[in-house]
Design a protein around this motif. Structure first.
Motif, short mmCIF file in Angstrom:
data_model
loop_
_atom_site.label_atom_id
_atom_site.label_comp_id
_atom_site.label_asym_id
_atom_site.label_seq_id
_atom_site.Cartn_x
_atom_site.Cartn_y
_atom_site.Cartn_z
N GLY A 1 0.78 -1.23 0.00
CA GLY A 1 0.00 0.00 0.00
C GLY A 1 0.81 1.27 0.00
N VAL A 2 2.13 1.15 0.07
CA VAL A 2 2.99 2.34 0.09
C VAL A 2 2.80 3.14 -1.20
CG1 VAL A 2 5.37 3.17 0.12
CG2 VAL A 2 4.69 1.28 1.62
N ASP A 3 2.60 4.43 -1.07
CA ASP A 3 2.45 5.35 -2.21
C ASP A 3 1.19 5.10 -3.05
OD1 ASP A 3 4.82 6.66 -1.56
OD2 ASP A 3 6.03 5.26 -2.75
N VAL A 4 0.21 4.44 -2.47
CA VAL A 4 -1.05 4.25 -3.20
C VAL A 4 -1.74 5.61 -3.35
CG1 VAL A 4 -3.41 3.39 -2.95
CG2 VAL A 4 -1.49 1.85 -2.67
N ASP A 5 -2.24 5.87 -4.54
CA ASP A 5 -2.92 7.13 -4.84
C ASP A 5 -4.43 6.93 -4.66
OD1 ASP A 5 -3.85 9.50 -5.85
OD2 ASP A 5 -3.45 8.99 -7.95
N VAL A 6 -4.99 7.47 -3.57
CA VAL A 6 -6.42 7.25 -3.30
C VAL A 6 -7.31 8.03 -4.25
CG1 VAL A 6 -6.06 6.72 -0.85
CG2 VAL A 6 -6.54 9.08 -1.54
N THR A 7 -6.75 8.96 -5.01
CA THR A 7 -7.56 9.69 -6.00
C THR A 7 -7.68 8.92 -7.32
OG1 THR A 7 -5.74 10.92 -7.02
CG2 THR A 7 -6.72 11.86 -5.02
N GLY A 8 -6.83 7.89 -7.50
CA GLY A 8 -6.90 7.09 -8.72
C GLY A 8 -6.33 7.77 -9.95
N THR A 9 -5.66 8.90 -9.78
CA THR A 9 -5.16 9.64 -10.95
C THR A 9 -4.08 8.85 -11.68
OG1 THR A 9 -5.65 11.73 -9.84
CG2 THR A 9 -4.15 11.80 -11.73
N ARG A 10 -3.12 8.32 -10.92
CA ARG A 10 -2.02 7.57 -11.55
C ARG A 10 -2.44 6.16 -11.89
NH1 ARG A 10 0.59 9.78 -7.06
NH2 ARG A 10 0.81 7.71 -6.15
N ALA A 11 -3.04 5.48 -10.95
CA ALA A 11 -3.50 4.11 -11.14
C ALA A 11 -4.54 3.83 -10.07
CB ALA A 11 -2.33 3.12 -11.02
N MET A 12 -5.41 2.88 -10.33
CA MET A 12 -6.52 2.63 -9.41
C MET A 12 -6.31 1.34 -8.64
SD MET A 12 -9.78 4.03 -11.49
CE MET A 12 -9.89 5.78 -11.88
N ARG A 13 -6.09 1.52 -7.32
CA ARG A 13 -5.99 0.35 -6.45
C ARG A 13 -6.95 0.44 -5.27
NH1 ARG A 13 -0.20 -0.57 -4.69
NH2 ARG A 13 -1.12 -2.52 -4.00
N MET A 14 -7.46 1.62 -5.00
CA MET A 14 -8.55 1.82 -4.06
C MET A 14 -9.18 3.18 -4.39
SD MET A 14 -6.38 2.54 -0.53
CE MET A 14 -7.75 3.20 0.41
N LEU A 15 -10.51 3.25 -4.30
CA LEU A 15 -11.21 4.46 -4.73
C LEU A 15 -12.28 4.85 -3.72
CD1 LEU A 15 -11.61 3.47 -8.47
CD2 LEU A 15 -10.13 5.25 -7.59
N PRO A 16 -11.90 5.19 -2.49
CA PRO A 16 -12.91 5.52 -1.49
C PRO A 16 -13.70 6.78 -1.81
CG PRO A 16 -10.71 6.06 -0.67
CD PRO A 16 -10.53 5.31 -1.94
N PHE A 17 -13.16 7.65 -2.68
CA PHE A 17 -13.83 8.91 -2.99
C PHE A 17 -14.18 9.05 -4.46
CE2 PHE A 17 -10.78 9.55 0.50
CZ PHE A 17 -11.67 9.90 1.50
N GLY A 18 -14.10 7.95 -5.22
CA GLY A 18 -14.31 8.06 -6.65
C GLY A 18 -13.04 8.53 -7.34
N ALA A 19 -13.19 8.95 -8.59
CA ALA A 19 -12.03 9.38 -9.37
C ALA A 19 -12.49 10.26 -10.52
CB ALA A 19 -11.26 8.17 -9.90
N GLY A 20 -11.54 10.95 -11.12
CA GLY A 20 -11.84 11.75 -12.30
C GLY A 20 -12.61 13.02 -11.95
N ARG A 21 -13.35 13.51 -12.91
CA ARG A 21 -14.04 14.78 -12.75
C ARG A 21 -15.10 14.76 -11.65
NH1 ARG A 21 -11.55 14.84 -17.26
NH2 ARG A 21 -11.16 16.75 -18.46
N ARG A 22 -15.68 13.60 -11.38
CA ARG A 22 -16.73 13.50 -10.38
C ARG A 22 -16.22 13.00 -9.03
NH1 ARG A 22 -22.03 15.64 -11.19
NH2 ARG A 22 -22.39 15.66 -13.43
N ILE A 23 -14.91 13.05 -8.83
CA ILE A 23 -14.37 12.64 -7.53
C ILE A 23 -14.98 13.50 -6.43
CG2 ILE A 23 -12.39 14.21 -7.59
CD1 ILE A 23 -10.71 11.92 -6.38
N CYS A 24 -15.16 12.95 -5.24
CA CYS A 24 -15.73 13.69 -4.13
C CYS A 24 -14.91 14.95 -3.87
CB CYS A 24 -15.77 12.83 -2.87
SG CYS A 24 -16.26 13.71 -1.38
N PRO A 25 -15.51 16.14 -3.97
CA PRO A 25 -14.72 17.36 -3.79
C PRO A 25 -14.27 17.58 -2.35
CG PRO A 25 -17.04 17.90 -4.06
CD PRO A 25 -16.90 16.43 -4.32
N ALA A 26 -14.93 16.90 -1.39
CA ALA A 26 -14.61 17.12 0.03
C ALA A 26 -13.76 16.01 0.62
CB ALA A 26 -15.90 17.27 0.83
#
Length: 507
Positions: free
Chosen positions: A429-454
């Protein structure tokens, strides 16, 4: 039987055969849709889902994904759903080709009632209105300066939270985690939205009404058969009554705040934030494309959206995190030691402290991975017919992203079913990007233009609340009633039996 009767019977059977085949095939064929389970005439797969007697989330997770692969089609009445489950395809759709998948499908009359015709960040179609509402939200509520300016709100709410936990533990011998966390997070968000400190009874009333709103706007039969909408007049009347109740709860806060702003900051003690510090202050003068100046109904909708989205997801995450700390005292003790290292046994955990606590961050990330706030993202829609994974995605299809599987995929995670925070410090899990911009391994807030703004604000609320609770108390199972990790669905996937725990003051 006469020859003509046999001929009529033959053609009738032939017609029924082709009619069944037309309605039951959900994928492939000349339309080149993704494959999917055969359906029934007219209702498609809707009848099969209903007969499962389980929420759709669990049907997809436990059966359909494994059988039909990373992308499949379901015909749910009049709606075509394309369900995407793989990391690569979700990344392609939401990040690489974001604009094409960034809109929302048509809404039911009930949801249109509560969104005032899609005048909300989550439901607005991809376009100028959505951009304006989202940009304003990010600028006025979650920019770093505003978050820092409103730190007193979290301090106030968490002080009340800790007092309430102590009182409840003294009276009952245990505490109910979810109800307490919901109340605290809701009080924070009400104050951030309206700049007002209100009584606990008022907060409970608003929280209850907004939870009813969430539940009544979940998908129902008319969503899949819009043609049947006129038959559901009773449900629409109930929704209108609830909408009126919601307006009665929140319009006084809107009017009080507006009077406070127009007076230059002269108001009663209820108004705790200075002019400009509350989210609604920015909405009073906002010029929304296609809408102009926002009315009271739109203001209620936008503030309700912020409160609802943040309350349920944060409280659910806190409950799951505390479940694992109760079940694994070793993890809890390791977290407590880290907190003490930073603030001492008698210090007060602050927002700047939690940013430095690596193990706390790992515990929260692992909770997001194992128990994402939503197993599906909110429904997406393509702006025009397009391709994904070699299949055709028709313009009128709803695209559903099952993101929970990304965090469960053994090809992406070692021993994904185990709760192990250390993986985010030294491991997969080191350096996992939770926004999914680089690669998707977990997406608790969604990704892309509709990602959770908060997402940063929600994460801060979870980090700070969890650190305060673990610093103050040792969390233990109720004797003779160990907690169960069994799941159920209530807007988010929550514990079937809400967590109850014994708390012992740290000495």
């Amino acid at each position: 039987m006469a020859f003509t009767d046999l001929l009529i019977l033959f053609f009738a059977l032939l017609f029924l055969r082709f009619w069944w085949r037309y309605w039951s095939v959900t994928g492939g064929g000349p339309k080149n849709l993704p494959p999917g389970p055969p359906g029934w005439p007219i209702v498609g797969n809707l009848g099969q889902v209903i007969l499962q007697r389980r929420h759709f989330v669990f049907t997809v997770r436990d059966h359909l994904r494994a059988k039909y692969g990373p992308i499949f089609t379901m015909q749910m009445g009049q709606r075509t759903l394309v369900i995407v489950t793989s990391s690569d395809l979700i990344h392609e759709a939401l990040v690489q080709r974001g604009p094409a998948f960034a809109s929302r499908p048509e809404d039911s009359p009930i949801r249109l009632l509560f969104s005032v015709g899609k005048c909300a960040i989550n439901s607005a179609e991809y376009g100028p209105l959505w951009r304006t509402l989202r940009r304003n939200f990010v600028t006025e509520l979650i920019n770093p300066a505003r978050v820092k300016q409103c730190s007193w709100v979290r301090k106030w709410a968490l002080e009340n939270h800790m007092k309430r936990l102590r009182r409840e533990a003294s009276e009952k011998g245990f505490v109910e985690v979810m109800s307490n966390c919901r109340l605290t997070i809701c009080s924070v968000l009400i104050c951030l939205c309206f700049g007002a400190k209100i009584s606990e009874d008022e907060i409970k009333k608003i929280e209850s009404v907004l939870k009813e709103v969430m539940l009544i706007t979940l998908p129902k039969l008319p969503d899949f058969f819009p043609v049947l909408t006129p038959l559901f007049r009773k449900q629409l009347r109930q929704a209108k009554a609830l909408r009126n109740k919601q307006l009665e709860c929140l319009i006084p806060l809107v009017r009080n705040r507006k009077a406070f702003v127009e007076s230059g900051g002269n108001g009663g003690p209820e108004m705790a934030s200075p002019v400009g510090a509350a989210y609604i202050d920015s909405l009073f003068g906002l010029d929304a494309p296609g809408r102009g100046k926002l009315g009271e109904e739109e203001l209620v909708t936008l503030c309700s959206e912020a409160i609802n989205a943040g309350t349920d997801t944060s409280a659910t995450t806190l409950e799951w995190a505390l479940l694992h700390l109760v079940l694994d005292q070793e993890i809890q003790e390791k977290l407590y030691k880290e907190i003490v290292e930073h603030v001492g046994k008698d210090g007060l955990v602050t927002e700047s402290d939690v940013e430095k606590m690596s193990y706390l961050g790992a515990v929260v990330k692992e909770t997001f991975r194992r128990h994402p706030p939503g197993h599906f993202l909110l429904s997406h829609a393509v702006t025009e017919e397009t391709k994904l994974g070699g299949y055709t995605i028709p313009e009128n299809a709803s695209v559903e992203f099952y993101t929970s599987w990304v965090a469960e995929d053994p090809a992406l995670w070692d021993d994904p079913g185990k709760f192990r925070p250390e993986r985010f410090l030294v491991g997969d899990g080191v350096d996992v990007d939770v926004t999914g911009t680089r690669a998707m391994r977990m997406l608790p807030f969604g990704a892309g233009r509709r990602i959770c703004p908060a997402l940063t604000l929600g994460t801060l609320h979870v980090l700070l609340s969890l650190a305060r609770m673990v610093h103050a108390f040792k969390w233990l199972p109720v004797p003779g009633a160990p907690p169960s990790p069994a799941e159920t669905f209530a807007f988010t996937v929550v514990m079937k039996d809400p967590l109850k725990a014994v708390i012992l003051p740290r000495v």
